[in-house]
Scaffold this motif. Sequence first.
Motif, mmCIF file in Angstrom:
data_model
loop_
_atom_site.group_PDB
_atom_site.id
_atom_site.type_symbol
_atom_site.label_atom_id
_atom_site.label_comp_id
_atom_site.label_asym_id
_atom_site.label_seq_id
_atom_site.Cartn_x
_atom_site.Cartn_y
_atom_site.Cartn_z
ATOM 1 N N LEU A 1 -99.151 80.687 67.054
ATOM 2 C CA LEU A 1 -99.792 81.843 67.672
ATOM 3 C C LEU A 1 -99.351 83.150 67.011
ATOM 4 O O LEU A 1 -100.159 84.065 66.826
ATOM 5 N N ILE A 2 -98.076 83.244 66.646
ATOM 6 C CA ILE A 2 -97.586 84.445 65.963
ATOM 7 C C ILE A 2 -98.265 84.606 64.612
ATOM 8 O O ILE A 2 -98.645 85.707 64.220
ATOM 9 N N ARG A 3 -98.470 83.507 63.884
ATOM 10 C CA ARG A 3 -99.100 83.614 62.566
ATOM 11 C C ARG A 3 -100.554 84.037 62.681
ATOM 12 O O ARG A 3 -101.112 84.611 61.757
ATOM 13 N N ARG A 4 -101.164 83.784 63.828
ATOM 14 C CA ARG A 4 -102.557 84.169 64.027
ATOM 15 C C ARG A 4 -102.696 85.548 64.667
ATOM 16 O O ARG A 4 -103.510 86.363 64.235
ATOM 17 N N ASP A 5 -101.878 85.816 65.707
ATOM 18 C CA ASP A 5 -102.088 87.010 66.523
ATOM 19 C C ASP A 5 -100.981 88.046 66.425
ATOM 20 O O ASP A 5 -101.127 89.147 66.953
ATOM 21 N N GLY A 6 -99.848 87.694 65.802
ATOM 22 C CA GLY A 6 -98.709 88.605 65.799
ATOM 23 C C GLY A 6 -97.855 88.403 67.033
ATOM 24 O O GLY A 6 -98.241 87.711 67.977
ATOM 25 N N VAL A 7 -96.694 89.030 67.048
ATOM 26 C CA VAL A 7 -95.748 88.857 68.148
ATOM 27 C C VAL A 7 -96.249 89.548 69.413
ATOM 28 O O VAL A 7 -96.216 88.978 70.504
ATOM 29 N N ALA B 1 -95.206 88.233 60.079
ATOM 30 C CA ALA B 1 -95.727 88.851 61.302
ATOM 31 C C ALA B 1 -94.593 89.336 62.199
ATOM 32 O O ALA B 1 -94.638 90.447 62.739
ATOM 33 N N ALA B 2 -93.560 88.513 62.355
ATOM 34 C CA ALA B 2 -92.426 88.908 63.195
ATOM 35 C C ALA B 2 -91.663 90.066 62.569
ATOM 36 O O ALA B 2 -91.163 90.945 63.289
ATOM 37 N N THR B 3 -91.570 90.094 61.256
ATOM 38 C CA THR B 3 -90.894 91.191 60.579
ATOM 39 C C THR B 3 -91.621 92.498 60.861
ATOM 40 O O THR B 3 -91.005 93.508 61.214
ATOM 41 N N VAL B 4 -92.929 92.483 60.727
ATOM 42 C CA VAL B 4 -93.728 93.688 60.942
ATOM 43 C C VAL B 4 -93.682 94.118 62.399
ATOM 44 O O VAL B 4 -93.488 95.297 62.708
ATOM 45 N N ASP B 5 -93.844 93.164 63.309
ATOM 46 C CA ASP B 5 -93.981 93.497 64.733
ATOM 47 C C ASP B 5 -92.660 93.831 65.426
ATOM 48 O O ASP B 5 -92.641 94.666 66.325
ATOM 49 N N ARG B 6 -91.568 93.142 65.067
ATOM 50 C CA ARG B 6 -90.374 93.225 65.905
ATOM 51 C C ARG B 6 -89.057 93.538 65.201
ATOM 52 O O ARG B 6 -88.063 93.812 65.870
ATOM 53 N N ALA B 7 -89.010 93.496 63.885
ATOM 54 C CA ALA B 7 -87.714 93.615 63.209
ATOM 55 C C ALA B 7 -87.042 94.964 63.466
ATOM 56 O O ALA B 7 -85.818 95.047 63.535
ATOM 57 N N ALA C 1 -89.004 80.437 66.674
ATOM 58 C CA ALA C 1 -90.251 80.150 65.948
ATOM 59 C C ALA C 1 -90.151 80.616 64.508
ATOM 60 O O ALA C 1 -90.586 79.930 63.579
ATOM 61 N N VAL C 2 -89.557 81.772 64.306
ATOM 62 C CA VAL C 2 -89.359 82.300 62.963
ATOM 63 C C VAL C 2 -88.417 81.397 62.170
ATOM 64 O O VAL C 2 -88.663 81.090 60.999
ATOM 65 N N GLY C 3 -87.347 80.947 62.817
ATOM 66 C CA GLY C 3 -86.426 80.029 62.149
ATOM 67 C C GLY C 3 -87.113 78.739 61.748
ATOM 68 O O GLY C 3 -86.914 78.226 60.642
ATOM 69 N N TRP C 4 -87.938 78.202 62.646
ATOM 70 C CA TRP C 4 -88.697 76.992 62.334
ATOM 71 C C TRP C 4 -89.586 77.229 61.114
ATOM 72 O O TRP C 4 -89.645 76.381 60.202
ATOM 73 N N ALA C 5 -90.274 78.367 61.083
ATOM 74 C CA ALA C 5 -91.194 78.657 59.980
ATOM 75 C C ALA C 5 -90.456 78.763 58.646
ATOM 76 O O ALA C 5 -90.935 78.271 57.614
ATOM 77 N N GLY C 6 -89.288 79.376 58.645
ATOM 78 C CA GLY C 6 -88.514 79.482 57.410
ATOM 79 C C GLY C 6 -88.066 78.117 56.901
ATOM 80 O O GLY C 6 -88.149 77.830 55.704
ATOM 81 N N ARG C 7 -87.613 77.275 57.824
ATOM 82 C CA ARG C 7 -87.200 75.919 57.427
ATOM 83 C C ARG C 7 -88.399 75.102 56.943
ATOM 84 O O ARG C 7 -88.299 74.354 55.967
ATOM 85 N N TYR C 8 -89.531 75.249 57.621
ATOM 86 C CA TYR C 8 -90.743 74.533 57.215
ATOM 87 C C TYR C 8 -91.138 74.917 55.786
ATOM 88 O O TYR C 8 -91.397 74.043 54.954
ATOM 89 N N ALA C 9 -91.157 76.215 55.506
ATOM 90 C CA ALA C 9 -91.520 76.674 54.160
ATOM 91 C C ALA C 9 -90.522 76.158 53.128
ATOM 92 O O ALA C 9 -90.907 75.712 52.041
ATOM 93 N N GLY C 10 -89.239 76.205 53.465
ATOM 94 C CA GLY C 10 -88.228 75.712 52.536
ATOM 95 C C GLY C 10 -88.350 74.224 52.274
ATOM 96 O O GLY C 10 -88.200 73.762 51.134
ATOM 97 N N ASN C 11 -88.656 73.458 53.321
ATOM 98 C CA ASN C 11 -88.790 72.007 53.168
ATOM 99 C C ASN C 11 -90.019 71.620 52.358
ATOM 100 O O ASN C 11 -90.052 70.546 51.740
ATOM 101 N N ARG C 12 -91.020 72.473 52.340
ATOM 102 C CA ARG C 12 -92.238 72.167 51.587
ATOM 103 C C ARG C 12 -91.999 72.200 50.072
ATOM 104 O O ARG C 12 -92.735 71.565 49.323
#
Length: 198
Positions: free
Chosen positions: A19-25, A111-117, A59-70
């Motif tokens: 949902l964050i990747r689609r709509d933002g935080v 998205a999380a960086t832009v919206d909430r960092a 969710a952000v942590g999951w996304a970083g690990r997912y990208a790294g594992n790919r």
Amino acid sequence: MAVSERGPRERMVFSAAQLIRRDGVAATGMREVAAHAGAPRGSLQHYFPGGKEQLVNEAVGWAGRYAGNRVSRFLAALPEPTPAALFAAMVRQWTDEYEAAGFAGGCPVAAATVDRAQAADSTREATATAFAAWTAPVARALTDLGVPGERAGALATLMISALEGAILIARAERDVRALTTVAHELGPLLDAAVRERP
């Protein structure tokens, strides 16, 4: 792990990332996450006592690990692994998605960086950690492909930065032009960084 094999907590983290990747935080509410995950709303407080900020950070942590594992999966699928071919595979993941499903989704870490960092220090730290979890495997892959160690980290940062920027432009233009451009233009530079083998 298939979505159906995930427990409720894992489903909510995955759903939050989608949902964050689609709509933002800001536009991703806890109720929407629970509904998307097929989880009872009351379970959010149980699993995420830190509220939305904790869920976003996970969710952000999951996304970083997912990208790294790919990264290793991209390499394994290449008939002739080179730095340029690795980057082209990273880009192709996005061009394939956009050509098949449209331009609705972006990177949840961006998205999380832009919206909430700026507003939440824990989210800034989570996004920095997520980018590091992606950059490190890219740098290791480049080293394994013959790029000198002293350049691999910088080139991994360049690859991810170019990809993230191209994702934003592609979504704005509703066109994959920026993605194909960065793959085409960076490929020769990446391959040129490989040290000559005796």
